[in-house]
Each structure stands twice: as C-alpha cells, then as structure tokens.
Design an enzyme around this catalytic site. Structure first.
Site, PDB file in Angstrom:
ATOM      1  N   ALA A  75       9.005   1.663   1.415  1.00  0.00           N
ATOM      2  CA  ALA A  75       9.029   2.850   2.242  1.00  0.00           C
ATOM      3  C   ALA A  75       7.834   3.649   2.302  1.00  0.00           C
ATOM      4  O   ALA A  75       7.493   4.401   3.013  1.00  0.00           O
ATOM      5  CB  ALA A  75      10.328   3.765   1.803  1.00  0.00           C
TER       6      ALA A  75
ATOM      7  N   ASP B 146       5.080  -4.196  -2.837  1.00  0.00           N
ATOM      8  CA  ASP B 146       3.682  -4.253  -2.776  1.00  0.00           C
ATOM      9  C   ASP B 146       3.211  -5.242  -4.074  1.00  0.00           C
ATOM     10  O   ASP B 146       2.181  -4.864  -4.460  1.00  0.00           O
ATOM     11  CB  ASP B 146       2.725  -2.937  -2.507  1.00  0.00           C
ATOM     12  CG  ASP B 146       3.221  -2.103  -3.923  1.00  0.00           C
ATOM     13  OD1 ASP B 146       4.163  -2.497  -4.691  1.00  0.00           O
ATOM     14  OD2 ASP B 146       2.589  -1.007  -3.901  1.00  0.00           O
TER      15      ASP B 146
ATOM     16  N   GLY C 181       9.856  10.128  -2.683  1.00  0.00           N
ATOM     17  CA  GLY C 181       9.860   9.355  -4.043  1.00  0.00           C
ATOM     18  C   GLY C 181      10.741   8.176  -4.239  1.00  0.00           C
ATOM     19  O   GLY C 181      11.494   7.801  -3.385  1.00  0.00           O
TER      20      GLY C 181
ATOM     21  N   ARG D  65      -3.733   4.429   0.773  1.00  0.00           N
ATOM     22  CA  ARG D  65      -5.210   3.812   0.254  1.00  0.00           C
ATOM     23  C   ARG D  65      -5.627   2.640   0.868  1.00  0.00           C
ATOM     24  O   ARG D  65      -6.666   2.143   0.782  1.00  0.00           O
ATOM     25  CB  ARG D  65      -4.992   3.612  -1.273  1.00  0.00           C
ATOM     26  CG  ARG D  65      -5.138   4.926  -1.947  1.00  0.00           C
ATOM     27  CD  ARG D  65      -4.926   4.825  -3.386  1.00  0.00           C
ATOM     28  NE  ARG D  65      -3.244   4.592  -3.809  1.00  0.00           N
ATOM     29  CZ  ARG D  65      -2.690   4.394  -4.980  1.00  0.00           C
ATOM     30  NH1 ARG D  65      -3.447   4.024  -5.633  1.00  0.00           N
ATOM     31  NH2 ARG D  65      -1.529   3.955  -4.922  1.00  0.00           N
TER      32      ARG D  65
ATOM     33  N   ASN E  88     -10.374 -27.675  30.427  1.00  0.00           N
ATOM     34  CA  ASN E  88      -8.885 -27.495  30.417  1.00  0.00           C
ATOM     35  C   ASN E  88      -8.375 -26.208  31.042  1.00  0.00           C
ATOM     36  O   ASN E  88      -7.531 -25.987  31.296  1.00  0.00           O
ATOM     37  CB  ASN E  88      -8.492 -27.709  28.846  1.00  0.00           C
ATOM     38  CG  ASN E  88      -8.677 -26.591  27.854  1.00  0.00           C
ATOM     39  OD1 ASN E  88      -9.965 -26.254  27.973  1.00  0.00           O
ATOM     40  ND2 ASN E  88      -8.141 -26.159  27.160  1.00  0.00           N
ATOM     41  N   TYR E  89      -9.275 -25.344  31.162  1.00  0.00           N
ATOM     42  CA  TYR E  89      -9.180 -24.120  31.915  1.00  0.00           C
ATOM     43  C   TYR E  89     -10.035 -23.525  33.060  1.00  0.00           C
ATOM     44  O   TYR E  89     -11.460 -24.051  32.812  1.00  0.00           O
ATOM     45  CB  TYR E  89      -9.683 -23.136  30.679  1.00  0.00           C
ATOM     46  CG  TYR E  89      -9.265 -21.605  30.964  1.00  0.00           C
ATOM     47  CD1 TYR E  89      -8.040 -21.224  31.289  1.00  0.00           C
ATOM     48  CD2 TYR E  89     -10.237 -20.619  30.678  1.00  0.00           C
ATOM     49  CE1 TYR E  89      -7.640 -19.844  31.357  1.00  0.00           C
ATOM     50  CE2 TYR E  89     -10.000 -19.342  30.833  1.00  0.00           C
ATOM     51  CZ  TYR E  89      -8.793 -18.760  31.330  1.00  0.00           C
ATOM     52  OH  TYR E  89      -8.383 -17.412  31.589  1.00  0.00           O
TER      53      TYR E  89
HETATM   54  C1  UD1 Z   1       5.699   3.981  -9.624  1.00  0.00           C
HETATM   55  C2  UD1 Z   1       6.230   4.625 -11.059  1.00  0.00           C
HETATM   56  C3  UD1 Z   1       5.292   4.138 -12.135  1.00  0.00           C
HETATM   57  C4  UD1 Z   1       4.882   3.088 -12.325  1.00  0.00           C
HETATM   58  C5  UD1 Z   1       4.208   2.608 -10.900  1.00  0.00           C
HETATM   59  C6  UD1 Z   1       4.131   1.006 -11.108  1.00  0.00           C
HETATM   60  C7  UD1 Z   1       7.738   6.101  -9.992  1.00  0.00           C
HETATM   61  C8  UD1 Z   1       8.161   7.718  -9.873  1.00  0.00           C
HETATM   62  N1  UD1 Z   1       6.792   6.053 -10.690  1.00  0.00           N
HETATM   63  O1  UD1 Z   1       4.308   4.939  -9.322  1.00  0.00           O
HETATM   64  O2  UD1 Z   1       5.792   4.849 -13.407  1.00  0.00           O
HETATM   65  O3  UD1 Z   1       3.990   2.764 -13.358  1.00  0.00           O
HETATM   66  O4  UD1 Z   1       5.106   2.789  -9.929  1.00  0.00           O
HETATM   67  O5  UD1 Z   1       3.277   0.397 -10.049  1.00  0.00           O
HETATM   68  O6  UD1 Z   1       8.621   5.361  -9.836  1.00  0.00           O
HETATM   69  N2  UD1 Z   1       8.315   4.141  -2.251  1.00  0.00           N
HETATM   70  C9  UD1 Z   1       9.411   4.160  -1.547  1.00  0.00           C
HETATM   71  N3  UD1 Z   1       9.523   5.506  -1.168  1.00  0.00           N
HETATM   72  C10 UD1 Z   1       9.070   6.411  -1.855  1.00  0.00           C
HETATM   73  C11 UD1 Z   1       7.959   6.437  -2.528  1.00  0.00           C
HETATM   74  C12 UD1 Z   1       7.707   4.901  -2.873  1.00  0.00           C
HETATM   75  O7  UD1 Z   1      10.216   3.197  -1.288  1.00  0.00           O
HETATM   76  O8  UD1 Z   1       9.111   7.668  -1.117  1.00  0.00           O
HETATM   77  C13 UD1 Z   1       8.162   2.607  -2.724  1.00  0.00           C
HETATM   78  C14 UD1 Z   1       6.776   2.254  -2.314  1.00  0.00           C
HETATM   79  O9  UD1 Z   1       6.630   1.586  -0.988  1.00  0.00           O
HETATM   80  C15 UD1 Z   1       6.312   1.297  -3.429  1.00  0.00           C
HETATM   81  C16 UD1 Z   1       7.213   1.599  -4.428  1.00  0.00           C
HETATM   82  O10 UD1 Z   1       8.233   2.670  -4.150  1.00  0.00           O
HETATM   83  O11 UD1 Z   1       6.684   0.011  -3.110  1.00  0.00           O
HETATM   84  C17 UD1 Z   1       6.258   2.396  -5.641  1.00  0.00           C
HETATM   85  O12 UD1 Z   1       5.922   3.641  -5.177  1.00  0.00           O
HETATM   86  P1  UD1 Z   1       4.333   4.020  -5.286  1.00  0.00           P
HETATM   87  O13 UD1 Z   1       4.044   5.156  -4.730  1.00  0.00           O
HETATM   88  O14 UD1 Z   1       3.330   3.060  -5.462  1.00  0.00           O
HETATM   89  O15 UD1 Z   1       4.781   4.449  -6.981  1.00  0.00           O
HETATM   90  P2  UD1 Z   1       3.608   4.738  -8.034  1.00  0.00           P
HETATM   91  O16 UD1 Z   1       3.062   6.511  -7.737  1.00  0.00           O
HETATM   92  O17 UD1 Z   1       2.468   4.024  -8.234  1.00  0.00           O
END
Ligand code: UD1
Ligand code: CA
Length: 436
Positions: free
Chosen positions: A10, A102, A81, A15, A359-360
């Site tokens: 989500a 990802d 989150g 970046r 062809n075109y």
């Molecule tokens: C998260 C972890 C962190 C870990 C890291 C590893 C938490 C709070 N932290 O951090 O401890 O070291 O991953 O890569 O979980 N996503 C949602 N909805 C949201 C936010 C994120 O679905 O509201 C999904 C993102 O699309 C992604 C995954 O959750 O696939 C991780 O989100 P991301 O923001 O990359 O987490 P980090 O802050 O890197």
C-alpha cells in the site's frame, strides 16, 4: 502445511520518483510484486495483497495475470503504517506470513524457513554492517524482545546491527488480538506492525529471530535498488539455465527474461538479450542479437539480429542486421540486412541482402506470403499484401507489387543506359569553371 500470506503493497514508494507504482516496476521482465506473488504461491493457497496508493491500477495488473488473489484496501488516512495495513485483513489459515511487495528476491525456500517451528511469531532478521534505515531488533538470548524503528532509536540502539527484515510469520490469534490494540504514539505517528513484537513479549509469547540473507530481503526503494536487484535476479536466471545446459559466452553481458525458456542445446553469445516469453530450442544466438517474445528452433540468429515479438523461426539461418517481426520462417536463409514483417516464408527460400517487406501502407499492416524454394534477389521490395507461390525467382532490385505464380521469374527494372566518356566531360567542365 496451511499458511496464509499477506503482501503489504500500500505504500507510496516516493523514493522511486516515478509515476508508476513502486511494486509494478519490472525486474527481469516482471513487476517486482509478481516475483513476490510467485514465491507466495509456492507456499499458500490464500494470498491477500494490501493496497492503497494506486490500488485500482495495481489490482487490475494482478488480476490480469493471476486468479484467486484476495485484495484488501488499507484505510491509510486513519490508520497509516504497516500495522494500519494489517487492520481488517482476513486470513483463512492459523499461520500468517506477512511479506513486503517491494522484496522481489525472496525465495520460497527462505520463506519456508520462516514458517517452521511453533513460536507465536517468527521474524526475519538481517545482520548488516550498515543498519541505517531499518528497525533495530533487540534480541535477548534466543528471543526477540523488541523492534525499535530508527526514528525512535536512542543513540546506543542505533548501533545495533541486527535489523528487522520486515517479513514475519505470525499466528492468526496474535494478529486478531494485537492489531486492533496498536497505537500511533511514535516519531512517525504511524501504526507500526513491529509493535506487536513487544506486546507479544510482554504477554510471554515466543518471538523467534530467523536470520536471513541480506541479498534476498533487501527492499527496493529507489531506481538504484531496482538495478541492483535486477543484477542479482539476472545472475540467478543465468546460473539456472547454464545448469540446465545452455552455453553462454561472457554470461555477465547476457540478459534473459524471467519468463524465457530454453530447450535442447542452446548457445548464447555475448551481449545477447532474450526478452519476454521467448522459447528457444537448439538455437544459436550470436553476439548482440535481441530476441523478443519469439520461438526459435534449430536456427541461428545474428550477430546483431533482431527477432521481434510473435515470430517463429524454425530450421532457419538469420544473419547480421536482419529484423524479423511477427513472421513465420521455416527452412529459410536470410543472411544480411533485411526487414521481414507480417510474413510467412516456406522451406528452401533464400532472401538476398536488402530484401524488405513493405508491410505498412501508412494506415494498416498487410501480409506477405512466400512459398517454397523462392529465390528473392537482393534489394527486392515486397509490397504487401502479396503472395509469391513456390519455385519463383525474383530478380535483384525488383519491386513486387502483384502476386507471382509458381515457376515464374519476376523482374522490374528500368533499362540500364550508358553514356561514353560522361565522367570526363562532367568533371573537366566543373574544374575549368572553377579555374576561371
Ligand atoms: C519496515 C519496518 C522496519 C523494517 C523495514 C524492513 C515497520 C514499522 N517498520 O520499515 O522495522 O526494518 O520495514 O524493510 O513496519 N506499507 C503499507 N501500508 C503503509 C505503510 C507501508 O502497506 O501504510 C507497506 C509498504 O508498501 C511496504 C511495506 O509495507 O511494502 C514496508 O513499508 P516501508 O514504509 O518500506 O517500511 P519501513 O519504514 O522501511
Ligand atoms: Ca515507512
């Protein structure tokens, strides 16, 4: 074994600096999210993808490729989150494996190692020389105590090199109990999935660290990460096919799509690019040729040949600077410099240098059909639609703009004129003018 899989996808992926949603960026010819789904499919029949940013677009792409995937829309406005992402997700089985969309390099084997044992939670842990950006994992003896997000770390905690890989296998009862109780009292004002660890520990549940390889669990956040992930993926793909008997010259220079298939004894020279769902059977692809979504059997192509999508090249020799598009060639020779599009060409036919199918016509594409044993002279233009029957000879430089019957010669040529001493007259006059 029955486990459910939830894939978090989500997030916005700011970046990447791209209009394309992060998880749809392609690695070795496939969106990175599809690599994750493929690994998940090997373990589970209950897969849910959590979406929010560009949800419709991502869901549509998944549904075009896969059947039976469930979708959950995160209420990211009220519950941002990774913990917010898990709110309201329904899993059918008792163990739930939570993955990130990802992380395209995770293998089914490593994911399986996370599902083993009887701990309430198994979580992936990476040992990194540079832990910055990750949540730090506080491990006491063999049990995880807490995950502290970097933005919430004390300076002592920042030095911890065990970090959260972001992948967990959690008992469903734990999720049902703890997810609704998460709060957003932290530096990012987000609902952290990672907080369930501390909640579980406080209630004497077992949380086991499972140490995993950095190469597999590194997330893709930028175009730089995307390129590094592709390099790793390409290495895996090449190694797999070399083990299956494909010969490669300077393998590091070769690109192979994750959906390409090789059969029999194939040779790929340096700089070759095999794209899409190509299938090669006893094919020799010479240096710097590009094969796109085509079938090639008992044939050689290149150097510097290009076979564009939906071509079938069987028992055929394709030489340098030949471009073939959406054509079927069986038992044909096309040694040099040609463009063959929307054509079917039969056995024993030879295409001279510079043969072009027109062809075109500026509005639509038309077909060229060439029979068996046709000799197509150099620099022939075949104005489609056109049919050349078997056993035909076409003189060099001919513009073929009507069908040719079996056994005929086709020749269209302005008569050649010669003028004696023209060269000398022309240039001497020019020079004498300049001299004045
Ligand atoms: C998260 C972890 C962190 C870990 C890291 C590893 C938490 C709070 N932290 O951090 O401890 O070291 O991953 O890569 O979980 N996503 C949602 N909805 C949201 C936010 C994120 O679905 O509201 C999904 C993102 O699309 C992604 C995954 O959750 O696939 C991780 O989100 P991301 O923001 O990359 O987490 P980090 O802050 O890197
Ligand atoms: Ca984040």
């Amino acid at each position: 074994m029955s486990i459910s899989v939830v894939i978090l996808a989500a997030g916005q992926g700011t970046r990447m600096k791209s209009a394309i949603p992060k998880v749809l960026h392609s690695i070795s010819g496939k969106p990175m999210l599809f690599h994750v789904i493929d690994a998940a499919k090997m373990l589970s029949d209950d897969i849910t993808v959590v979406l929010y940013h560009q949800a419709n677009r991502i869901q549509k792409e998944i549904e075009a490729q896969y059947k039976g995937i469930s979708f959950h829309r995160q209420n990211a406005q009220e519950f941002p989150g990774t913990g917010g992402a898990m709110r309201g997700v329904h899993a059918r089985h008792d163990k739930v494996l939570i993955l990130n969309g990802d992380m395209p390099l995770m293998t089914a084997d490593s994911l399986l190692s996370l599902t083993r044992g009887d701990a309430h939670i198994n979580m992936s842990v990476l040992k990194l020389d540079d832990p910055s950006g990750y949540g730090r994992v506080i491990i006491d003896e063999d049990n995880v105590q807490e995950i502290v997000e970097e933005k919430d770390c004390t300076s002592a905690q920042k030095k911890i090199q065990s970090v959260n890989g972001g992948v967990y296998c959690v008992k469903k009862a734990i999720l049902e109990n703890y997810i609704p109780r998460l709060n957003n009292i932290n530096a990012q004002a987000e609902y952290y999935l990672t907080d369930i660890i501390k909640m579980a520990v406080d209630e004497h549940k077992t949380v086991h660290p499972v140490f995993v390889e950095e190469e597999e669990f590194k997330g893709v956040n930028s175009k730089l990460d995307l390129a590094s992930a592709e390099e790793i993926m390409q290495k895996r793909i090449r190694h797999r096919w070399m083990r299956e008997g494909v010969s490669m010259r300077l393998p590091e220079t070769i690109y192979i799509d994750s959906q390409a298939v090789f059969e029999g004894e194939c040779i790929l020279e340096n700089g070759v690019c095999i794209q899409g769902k190509s299938r090669l059977n006893n094919a020799h692809i010479k240096a710097h040729s590009v094969i796109e979504e085509s079938y090639i059997e008992n044939s050689d192509v290149g150097p510097m040949g290009r076979i564009r999508p939906h071509s079938k090249i069987i028992n055929t020799h394709i030489g340098n600077f030949v471009e073939i598009k959406k054509s079927t060639l069986s038992g044909v020779k096309a040694g040099h410099l040609a463009y063959i599009g929307d054509a079917t060409i039969g056995e024993g036919t030879n295409l001279g240098a510079g043969v072009i199918t027109c062809n075109y016509d500026g509005k639509s594409k038309h077909k060229t059909i060439i029979g068996k044993n046709v000799f197509v002279g150099s620099d022939t233009q075949l104005v489609a639609p056109v049919v050349i029957e078997d056993d035909v000879m076409i003189a060099a430089g001919t513009t073929v703009n009507k069908n040719i019957k079996q056994g005929e010669l086709a020749i269209s040529r302005a008569p050649l004129r010669t003028i004696q001493n023209f060269f000398y007259k022309f240039f001497l006059t020019e020079t004498s003018k300049e001299d004045k």
